[in-house]
Design a protein around this motif. Structure first.
Motif, PDB file in Angstrom:
ATOM      1  N   ILE A 190       0.914  -1.154  -0.126  1.00 12.46           N
ATOM      2  CA  ILE A 190       0.104  -0.063  -0.095  1.00 12.46           C
ATOM      3  C   ILE A 190       0.855   1.345   0.054  1.00 12.46           C
ATOM      4  CG2 ILE A 190      -1.854   1.297   1.046  1.00 12.46           C
ATOM      5  CD1 ILE A 190      -2.896  -1.444   2.390  1.00 12.46           C
ATOM      6  N   HIS A 191       0.872   1.773  -0.867  1.00 10.54           N
ATOM      7  CA  HIS A 191       1.780   3.081  -1.173  1.00 10.54           C
ATOM      8  C   HIS A 191       0.895   4.286  -1.221  1.00 10.54           C
ATOM      9  CE1 HIS A 191       4.377   5.727  -3.603  1.00 10.54           C
ATOM     10  NE2 HIS A 191       5.049   5.829  -2.414  1.00 10.54           N
ATOM     11  N   ASN A 192       0.930   5.144  -0.032  1.00 11.37           N
ATOM     12  CA  ASN A 192      -0.123   6.310  -0.098  1.00 11.37           C
ATOM     13  C   ASN A 192      -1.459   6.016  -0.158  1.00 11.37           C
ATOM     14  OD1 ASN A 192       2.159   8.180   0.348  1.00 11.37           O
ATOM     15  ND2 ASN A 192       2.435   8.432  -1.740  1.00 11.37           N
ATOM     16  N   LYS A 193      -2.313   6.104  -1.421  1.00  8.18           N
ATOM     17  CA  LYS A 193      -3.600   5.805  -1.409  1.00  8.18           C
ATOM     18  C   LYS A 193      -3.873   4.625  -2.694  1.00  8.18           C
ATOM     19  CE  LYS A 193      -5.690  10.107   0.356  1.00  8.18           C
ATOM     20  NZ  LYS A 193      -4.489  10.002   1.345  1.00  8.18           N
ATOM     21  N   GLU A 194      -2.807   3.831  -2.921  1.00 10.81           N
ATOM     22  CA  GLU A 194      -2.851   2.725  -3.830  1.00 10.81           C
ATOM     23  C   GLU A 194      -2.438   1.503  -3.157  1.00 10.81           C
ATOM     24  OE1 GLU A 194      -1.765   3.780  -8.127  1.00 10.81           O
ATOM     25  OE2 GLU A 194       0.161   2.728  -7.285  1.00 10.81           O
ATOM     26  N   MET A 195      -3.569   0.618  -3.085  1.00 11.62           N
ATOM     27  CA  MET A 195      -3.349  -0.836  -2.656  1.00 11.62           C
ATOM     28  C   MET A 195      -3.074  -1.696  -3.676  1.00 11.62           C
ATOM     29  SD  MET A 195      -7.238  -1.084  -0.993  1.00 11.62           S
ATOM     30  CE  MET A 195      -6.790  -2.319  -0.281  1.00 11.62           C
ATOM     31  N   ALA A 196      -2.259  -2.727  -3.464  1.00 15.48           N
ATOM     32  CA  ALA A 196      -2.060  -3.653  -4.415  1.00 15.48           C
ATOM     33  C   ALA A 196      -1.914  -5.122  -4.004  1.00 15.48           C
ATOM     34  CB  ALA A 196      -0.848  -3.288  -5.142  1.00 15.48           C
ATOM     35  N   ILE A 197      -2.431  -5.852  -4.564  1.00 21.08           N
ATOM     36  CA  ILE A 197      -2.074  -7.466  -4.508  1.00 21.08           C
ATOM     37  C   ILE A 197      -0.867  -7.888  -5.495  1.00 21.08           C
ATOM     38  CG2 ILE A 197      -3.015  -9.880  -4.468  1.00 21.08           C
ATOM     39  CD1 ILE A 197      -5.838  -8.571  -4.310  1.00 21.08           C
ATOM     40  N   THR A 198       0.071  -8.506  -4.914  1.00 17.97           N
ATOM     41  CA  THR A 198       1.004  -9.102  -5.828  1.00 17.97           C
ATOM     42  C   THR A 198       0.798 -10.518  -6.121  1.00 17.97           C
ATOM     43  OG1 THR A 198       2.939  -7.749  -4.646  1.00 17.97           O
ATOM     44  CG2 THR A 198       3.545  -9.666  -5.822  1.00 17.97           C
ATOM     45  N   MET A 199       0.321 -10.493  -7.449  1.00 13.99           N
ATOM     46  CA  MET A 199      -0.288 -11.908  -7.716  1.00 13.99           C
ATOM     47  C   MET A 199       1.025 -12.918  -8.015  1.00 13.99           C
ATOM     48  SD  MET A 199      -3.485 -11.227  -7.964  1.00 13.99           S
ATOM     49  CE  MET A 199      -4.337 -11.924  -9.149  1.00 13.99           C
ATOM     50  N   LEU A 200       2.109 -12.398  -8.676  1.00 17.49           N
ATOM     51  CA  LEU A 200       3.463 -13.404  -9.158  1.00 17.49           C
ATOM     52  C   LEU A 200       4.439 -12.588  -9.078  1.00 17.49           C
ATOM     53  CD1 LEU A 200       3.834 -13.182 -12.256  1.00 17.49           C
ATOM     54  CD2 LEU A 200       1.509 -14.577 -12.301  1.00 17.49           C
ATOM     55  N   ARG A 201       5.439 -13.364  -9.080  1.00 20.36           N
ATOM     56  CA  ARG A 201       6.825 -12.977  -9.346  1.00 20.36           C
ATOM     57  C   ARG A 201       7.625 -14.217 -10.131  1.00 20.36           C
ATOM     58  NH1 ARG A 201      10.871 -13.274  -5.319  1.00 20.36           N
ATOM     59  NH2 ARG A 201      12.393 -11.733  -6.712  1.00 20.36           N
ATOM     60  N   SER A 202       8.553 -13.674 -11.052  1.00 22.56           N
ATOM     61  CA  SER A 202       9.405 -14.801 -11.931  1.00 22.56           C
ATOM     62  C   SER A 202      10.756 -14.836 -11.792  1.00 22.56           C
ATOM     63  CB  SER A 202       8.736 -14.695 -13.206  1.00 22.56           C
ATOM     64  OG  SER A 202       8.960 -13.511 -13.864  1.00 22.56           O
ATOM     65  N   PRO A 203      11.403 -15.019 -10.650  1.00 27.26           N
ATOM     66  CA  PRO A 203      12.921 -15.114 -10.761  1.00 27.26           C
ATOM     67  C   PRO A 203      13.286 -16.448 -10.963  1.00 27.26           C
ATOM     68  CG  PRO A 203      11.952 -15.347  -8.482  1.00 27.26           C
ATOM     69  CD  PRO A 203      10.704 -14.911  -9.427  1.00 27.26           C
ATOM     70  N   ILE A 204      14.392 -16.720 -10.929  1.00 27.95           N
ATOM     71  CA  ILE A 204      15.177 -17.957 -11.276  1.00 27.95           C
ATOM     72  C   ILE A 204      14.792 -18.740  -9.946  1.00 27.95           C
ATOM     73  CG2 ILE A 204      17.248 -19.147 -11.699  1.00 27.95           C
ATOM     74  CD1 ILE A 204      18.126 -16.482 -13.237  1.00 27.95           C
ATOM     75  N   TYR A 205      14.657 -20.203 -10.066  1.00 26.88           N
ATOM     76  CA  TYR A 205      14.441 -20.762  -9.056  1.00 26.88           C
ATOM     77  C   TYR A 205      15.744 -21.050  -8.404  1.00 26.88           C
ATOM     78  CZ  TYR A 205      10.065 -23.405  -9.887  1.00 26.88           C
ATOM     79  OH  TYR A 205       8.775 -23.916 -10.037  1.00 26.88           O
ATOM     80  N   ALA A 206      15.726 -20.728  -7.011  1.00 24.39           N
ATOM     81  CA  ALA A 206      16.793 -20.954  -5.904  1.00 24.39           C
ATOM     82  C   ALA A 206      18.207 -20.231  -6.260  1.00 24.39           C
ATOM     83  CB  ALA A 206      17.113 -22.418  -5.791  1.00 24.39           C
ATOM     84  N   HIS A 207      17.747 -18.893  -6.948  1.00 30.18           N
ATOM     85  CA  HIS A 207      18.986 -18.014  -7.299  1.00 30.18           C
ATOM     86  C   HIS A 207      19.113 -17.019  -5.958  1.00 30.18           C
ATOM     87  CE1 HIS A 207      20.147 -14.014  -9.153  1.00 30.18           C
ATOM     88  NE2 HIS A 207      21.036 -14.497  -8.794  1.00 30.18           N
ATOM     89  N   HIS A 208      20.480 -17.246  -5.647  1.00 31.94           N
ATOM     90  CA  HIS A 208      20.819 -16.716  -4.293  1.00 31.94           C
ATOM     91  C   HIS A 208      22.006 -15.573  -4.587  1.00 31.94           C
ATOM     92  CE1 HIS A 208      21.995 -15.688  -0.058  1.00 31.94           C
ATOM     93  NE2 HIS A 208      21.059 -16.626   0.444  1.00 31.94           N
ATOM     94  N   ASP A 209      21.930 -14.176  -4.164  1.00 29.91           N
ATOM     95  CA  ASP A 209      22.754 -13.317  -4.326  1.00 29.91           C
ATOM     96  C   ASP A 209      24.059 -13.704  -3.672  1.00 29.91           C
ATOM     97  OD1 ASP A 209      21.513 -11.544  -5.929  1.00 29.91           O
ATOM     98  OD2 ASP A 209      20.917 -10.255  -4.283  1.00 29.91           O
ATOM     99  N   PRO A 210      25.405 -13.254  -3.830  1.00 30.60           N
ATOM    100  CA  PRO A 210      25.723 -12.346  -5.020  1.00 30.60           C
ATOM    101  C   PRO A 210      25.866 -13.078  -6.352  1.00 30.60           C
ATOM    102  CG  PRO A 210      27.661 -12.993  -3.766  1.00 30.60           C
ATOM    103  CD  PRO A 210      26.524 -13.742  -3.021  1.00 30.60           C
ATOM    104  N   LEU A 211      25.414 -14.225  -6.646  1.00 29.61           N
ATOM    105  CA  LEU A 211      25.743 -14.855  -8.034  1.00 29.61           C
ATOM    106  C   LEU A 211      24.864 -14.165  -8.904  1.00 29.61           C
ATOM    107  CD1 LEU A 211      26.324 -18.612  -8.726  1.00 29.61           C
ATOM    108  CD2 LEU A 211      24.595 -17.066 -10.438  1.00 29.61           C
ATOM    109  N   VAL A 212      25.680 -13.529  -9.958  1.00 28.27           N
ATOM    110  CA  VAL A 212      24.833 -12.749 -11.027  1.00 28.27           C
ATOM    111  C   VAL A 212      24.657 -13.870 -12.168  1.00 28.27           C
ATOM    112  CG1 VAL A 212      24.914 -11.033 -12.700  1.00 28.27           C
ATOM    113  CG2 VAL A 212      26.100 -10.874 -10.565  1.00 28.27           C
ATOM    114  N   PRO A 213      23.328 -14.077 -12.605  1.00 24.33           N
ATOM    115  CA  PRO A 213      23.175 -15.063 -13.767  1.00 24.33           C
ATOM    116  C   PRO A 213      23.730 -14.651 -15.108  1.00 24.33           C
ATOM    117  CG  PRO A 213      21.054 -14.513 -12.544  1.00 24.33           C
ATOM    118  CD  PRO A 213      22.119 -13.466 -12.200  1.00 24.33           C
ATOM    119  N   SER A 214      24.196 -15.498 -15.818  1.00 29.42           N
ATOM    120  CA  SER A 214      24.699 -15.269 -17.033  1.00 29.42           C
ATOM    121  C   SER A 214      23.685 -14.651 -18.083  1.00 29.42           C
ATOM    122  CB  SER A 214      25.447 -16.260 -17.650  1.00 29.42           C
ATOM    123  OG  SER A 214      25.902 -16.382 -19.066  1.00 29.42           O
TER     124      SER A 214
END
Length: 812
Positions: free
Chosen positions: A651-675
């Motif tokens: 909720i940012h100021n007067k804007e509410m939001a549901i996060t429906m999904l996100r699409s990172p790489i499976y089990a990707h952990h910083d600091p490794l940078v994907p090629s």
């Protein structure tokens, strides 16, 4: 040789092995590593008489018990000796935001009872050292599960400021647990520990000059090594800064209690670490929500059937719960494990769902089979069960065969009920899907009938006003923007309030190049696009509801939203079908709200919490609410968003939001940078279906029924197509009710040690009240005073002469 010193500085050296049974490896590897770790700890005990080992998680012990009984007996001896210290008291160390309140109760129910049965002890210290945040009602659940203390690490000092490493953590009901935030790390390297100990010593400050220092190889297990222990022994002789003692969290907390220190109080949830985990992997989160709710409904109906018809209470519900609890482990439910781990999780959740569905079916069909239903030619009885302990007015959809134009729908008093045919599951002749609004008794059932009886007048209900771009009933008028497909207006005609200040239900695409956890990221706000409508069409229109279908596209992804407005209900239901083909992106549904002087509330397990509208990604359960003062009339008004599978909001100021999904790489952990040229597997690719509801309301959410409506969305009515037959049960009945809407009965189940029943209820609005709970079939009346957000558990004896008594969450 260590010189004499007057300092009280002391480090309690806590030998442990953090075991992730699943993470970058499957559970089978975690199973083996558990045995190897436990074997190593026992060997160290044989080698060092003063070495003490601390370990949690009943699941690990059950594995060893069943796979290496001899080693299990060794552990029992060490526990009895006091050098193997059991902490945690839960089945595993779960994610501590996403499971339901009842799941946390069951973690303790199965964990503490297992430890008591097998070792004769229960854990005194709650223990979740790697979980990615901790909901604010946890102190009450810990306290009522026999744990007065708690150990955690995340969020770390850079993520949440706390008044000290040691503090009293208090929940809304007033319960508190003495809590310790681990210094730096819960594990260590396998070599000399001097550097680790030296940095921990920098945290010693009078009067908090005695703290715990955790050591031992962890994550993939391992535990304290010989070199670890030898280095501690060497420093015991050399270190002039602090006394080092092999110890346990139990001893540390006992000493802190005796010292009567000026311990600060924290009344808050403990966030934020790894904010991306609230949304990562939609699949596991949906399986979890479904399994929790189906088990809750199955237990309630199985309890009623057991005491009403003698239907045997299922013996495999514990297996279903243990599957759920294991897969709530923080690296599974958070979405951060390898891809193959979710095949295992899907299978185990599937087993739980199958067990629950089977038990639920036995229960409701035992009840429906005993209802006295009169014989009538061409009549088709539909028994509708309400799994909630309140009067429920809900949309029911049921598939039937042989429906004719002459059929009408009536209730148990032969009054006509409006219904309409909607698209069935099968694309063939002979099957129809009915939609109608049912009025259901509290935790009970009602018989509806499809009849061709000519003496019954047909319903005269008319459809609401609808077109391809507008829906309007007596309460609301909703308009869609023809260009974008977003909600252009939602007007509450009765209150004279425009709910949204701008285009709403807006599918916003956000750049998200973070790792699976989203380490050190607290806001997701770099908008790079939006779905745009391809078509809008009125696809259903009848006396019950009308539906506008909006088909939208972004890149290679598609979104279909079916917006439903009812003639009789004051909520907008939406079915969203998402076909997601994006990578390193997030999808939010955004709702700009038209109020001032606002408060923002989020459901948390067995409670709620109010948060700032600062745009941070926040964990929540099935609902959030944004309420304030209307610009038009200066009156209190709000809107609740509810859903059946999502846990991430902003909720940012007067804007509410549901996060429906996100699409990172499976089990990707910083600091490794994907090629840039690498081939990776991305989360949440493909189709998923989400149901959410918009509930505008006058007044605040506490009086609008938000908690009940969200529960109805997640535990839907159960239907049985019956036949006519004689029976001892009436065509409408209620088995349990509560006289206060703010008190919700969440559990009715068989007691662990008898055929008695366990009833659990909690106060939902942070307001003390006195409630009367009635079970009329068994002449039971429970009168109880509930504190704000208090959870109460009652044991109801099957022997009618024995009194109801309050018990704790472990049923002791």
């Amino acid at each position: 040789m260590k010189s004499n010193t007057s300092t009280q500085n002391k480090l309690y050296m806590i030998g442990n092995a953090h075991l992730d049974p699943v993470w970058l490896w499957p559970w089978q590897e975690g199973f083996q590593e558990t045995k190897a770790t436990f074997r190593s700890a026992l060997d160290r005990m044989n080698e060092y008489d003063d070495f003490i080992f601390t370990s949690s998680s009943a699941q690990y012990y059950e594995w060893v018990e069943k796979n290496d009984p001899a080693m299990f007996e060794e552990i029992k001896l060490r526990v009895a000796e006091g050098r193997w210290v059991i902490v945690g008291g839960w089945w595993v160390q779960p994610d501590c935001n996403i499971p339901s309140g009842e799941s946390f109760v069951r973690q303790g129910l199965y964990g503490q009872r297992y430890f008591k049965e097998k070792f004769g002890v229960t854990a005194k210290v709650g223990y979740n050292v790697d979980s990615f945040g901790h909901f604010g009602m946890m102190p009450q659940i810990l306290k009522k599960s026999g744990m007065d203390y708690y150990v955690m690490m995340r969020p770390m000092p850079n993520e949440k400021g706390l008044p000290g490493r040691l503090f009293k953590w208090e929940s809304d009901d007033g319960s508190s647990v003495l809590t310790f935030r681990i210094l730096f790390e819960y594990c260590s390297w396998s070599k000399d520990l001097e550097k680790h100990i030296r940095r921990c010593e920098t945290e010693l400050r009078a009067p908090f000059d005695q703290l715990m220092c955790f050591y031992g190889v962890g994550n993939h297990g391992g535990g304290p090594t010989k070199e670890n222990i030898e280095s501690i022994k060497r420093m015991q002789l050399e270190d002039e800064t602090a006394e080092l003692v092999f110890s346990s969290p139990n001893d540390f907390f006992a000493e802190m209690e005796e010292r009567q220190l000026p311990i600060p109080v924290v009344h808050d949830d403990l966030q934020h670490h790894a904010s991306g985990c609230y949304a990562a992997h939609s699949g596991v989160k949906q399986w979890n929500r479904r399994a929790e709710n189906l088990m809750a409904a199955a237990e309630k109906m199985s309890s009623i059937a057991s005491w009403t018809t003698g239907q045997p209470y299922p013996q495999d519900y514990d297996r279903a719960w243990k599957n759920i609890l294991f897969n709530q482990f923080h690296d599974i439910l958070a979405g951060t494990s390898i891809e193959s781990a979710y095949e295992d999780a899907r299978n185990e959740y599937g087993e739980s769902l199958a067990i629950a569905a089977r038990g639920l079916n036995y229960a409701v069909q035992s009840l429906s089979w005993n209802i006295d239903i009169e014989e009538e030619e061409h009549m088709k009885p539909i028994v509708v069960f309400n799994p909630h302990a309140w009067y429920s007015r809900v949309n029911v959809e049921v598939e039937v065969g042989g429906l004719k134009d002459e059929h009408i729908l009536v209730d148990d008093e032969s009054r006509a009920v409006p219904f309409q045919s909607v698209q069935p599951a099968a694309t063939c002749s002979g099957r129809t899907r009915l939609s109608f609004i049912a009025e259901l008794p509290s935790l009970g059932y009602r018989v509806y009938k499809l009849t061709m009886n000519p003496s019954v007048p047909k319903s005269s209900a008319s459809p609401i006003q609808a077109s391809d771009y507008t829906l309007e009933n007596d309460r609301f008028r909703m308009e869609f923007d023809p260009q974008t497909g977003y909600i252009a207006s939602l007007m509450d005609k009765r209150a004279g309030v425009e709910v949204f200040r701008d285009l709403a239900a807006r599918p916003v695409v956000i750049e998200d190049k973070t790792d699976t956890w989203s380490h050190n990221v607290f806001h997701f706000n770099r908008v790079i696009g939006q779905f745009k409508a391809e078509s809008m069409q009125l696809v259903e229109h009848g006396p019950v509801k009308s539906v506008i279908r909006v088909k939208s596209v972004y890149g290679n992804s598609r979104l279909v939203q079916d917006f439903t407005m009812y003639r009789e209900l004051d909520q907008i239901d939406v079915k969203a079908t998402i076909d997601w083909r994006e990578q390193f992106k997030m999808l939010k549904l955004v709702f700009p709200v038209n109020f001032i002087f606002t408060r923002q509330s989020y459901e948390q397990p067995y409670g709620f919490i109010e948060r700032e509208h600062n745009g941070e990604e926040e964990p929540g359960q099935a609902w959030i609410d944004y309420s304030g003062i209307t610009r038009e009339h200066n009156t209190v008004y709000g809107v609740s968003l509810m859903n059946d599978s999502k846990y991430s909001y902003s909720i940012h100021n007067k804007e509410m939001a549901i996060t429906m999904l996100r699409s990172p790489i499976y089990a990707h952990h910083d600091p490794l940078v994907p090629s840039p040229n690498g081939h990776y597997s991305f989360i949440d690719q493909g189709i998923q279906i989400v149901h959410y509801s918009i509930l505008p309301h006058e007044g605040n959410w506490e009086t609008a029924g938000t908690v009940m409506r969200a529960a109805e969305l997640n535990q839907r009515p159960i239907t049985v197509i019956e036949t006519y037959h004689k029976g001892s049960l009436s065509q409408r009945d209620s088995f349990l009710s509560v006289d206060q809407d703010q008190v919700v009965v969440s559990v009715l189940k068989k007691a662990e040690d008898s055929d008695d029943l366990i009833l659990r209820a909690y106060e939902t609005t942070k307001s003390a009240t006195r409630a009367v709970i009635r079970l009329p079939k068994w002449n039971r009346i429970i009168e109880a005073d509930f504190g704000p957000c208090e959870i109460k558990t009652f044991l109801i004896p099957k022997n009618a002469d024995a009194p109801v008594r309050e018990t704790n969450l472990i049923e002791w």
